[in-house]
Write an enzyme that holds these catalytic residues in place. Structure first.
Site: not given
Ligand code: PBG
Length: 330
Positions: A200, A253
């Protein structure tokens, strides 16, 4: 005169379809939801056109049954936030009740839950702050990794008890998958899976989401826990770590600016890979389409197919419903 004519394979739709290598399916698509307290609430989220805050009753009505979507991702938004996000692991919290209600009504739907503190803390960070007294003045605030782990484990357990199928830890704390796996195992939830937000990045593409969750950090940023977008090798280490700690599915992500990472991960690891087509990716397209800059349907299909082509098996996207509708009518 050319002897090789590549255009033969592009001649018409039938041939193009026939040799196409990448197919989007609605079963690959994970539909995210923002659940709030109350009854009959359906409040548009300004920063995300077409996305709503829903109360549980409306959530149950909104979940599409005939579009082939097999999974949803739930985010809960509590009424009250505090320093340590203590509403996050309450048995009767909004997300815990939502999980129960959804699993009761939709037996075969796969329910994934986001496990993080940012939506529950008054300061908007994904972990507990050390030296809380000084926090507002301090630029050098620190997140207490190991204390945060204890809370993440409690949240995960409360979600599993409510009936979640997959727990998705997104706080980017070291050791979060392991502590959650251990907690679930010793509490009798061996079959509850972990979809780890392994990679992330600290990204500006999350802007619209933070309005949806009211989780914008009140001071500082998330760069001491989310990844630096200049790095790739670190992403592979994060994934390896999570696999070793027991992740069943790993996530990357954001998606669109990180297709290289998705691709490298796919080449290297034999584990299902999810990609999160995040709020900024979504809202920029929606706004652009509203202005007539791009063809909305064409560009959304192109983006999601590209994410899949890069190597994602699953895609979390706010476009889920419209895409599933289009795929159905193809
Ligand atoms: C944080 C979290 C974020 C998103 C999901 N969980 C990002 C953040 O605020 O750091 C982003 C999702 C999106 O932008 O759609 N736990």
């Amino acid at each position: 005169m050319p002897t090789v004519r590549l255009r033969r394979l592009r001649r018409d739709n039938a041939i193009r379809d026939w040799i196409s290598q990448t197919q989007l399916h609605s079963k690959d698509i994970i539909l995210p939801y923002f659940v709030v307290e109350g009854k009959r609430v359906k409040e548009p989220i300004k920063s995300m056109p077409g996305v709503y805050h829903l109360s549980i009753d409306n959530l149950l009505e909104d979940i599409p049954e005939a579009l082939g979507i097999q999974s949803i991702l739930l985010f809960g938004i509590p009424k009250i936030k505090d320093e340590i996000g203590s509403l996050s692991y309450k048995k009767n919290g909004v997300v815990q009740r939502a999980i129960k209600a959804v699993k009761k009504k939709f037996k075969d739907l796969i329910v994934i839950t986001d496990v993080c503190l940012c939506g529950y803390t008054s300061h908007g960070h994904c972990g507990i702050i050390k030296n809380q007294k000084h926090k507002s003045k301090s630029k050098n605030f620190k997140i207490d990794n190991d204390r945060t782990l204890k809370i993440l484990a409690k949240i995960a357990l409360s979600h599993a008890e409510a009936g979640a199928d997959f727990i998705a830890p997104s706080a980017m704390m070291d050791g979060q998958v392991r502590v959650i796996r251990e907690t679930l195992d010793k509490s009798g939830f061996k079959d509850v899976g972990i979809l780890a937000y392994s990679v992330k990045y600290a990204s500006s593409f999350y802007g619209p989401f933070r309005e949806a969750l009211d989780s914008r950090p009140q001071f500082g940023d998330r760069k001491s826990y989310q990844m630096d977008y200049r790095n790739t090798d670190e992403a592979l280490r994060e994934i390896k770590q999570d696999i070793d700690e027991g992740a069943d599915i790993v996530m990357i992500k954001p998606a669109l600016a990180y297709l290289d990472i998705i691709n490298r991960a796919k080449q290297k690891f034999n584990i299902p890979i999810a990609a999160y087509n995040v709020s900024g990716e979504y809202s920029l397209i929606k706004e652009g389409a509203q202005k007539g800059l791009v063809n909305e349907k064409e560009i959304i299909l192109e983006i999601l197919t590209s994410i899949k082509r890069a190597g994602a098996d699953l895609i979390i996207t706010y476009h889920a419903r419209e895409v599933a509708q289009w795929l159905k009518n193809l």
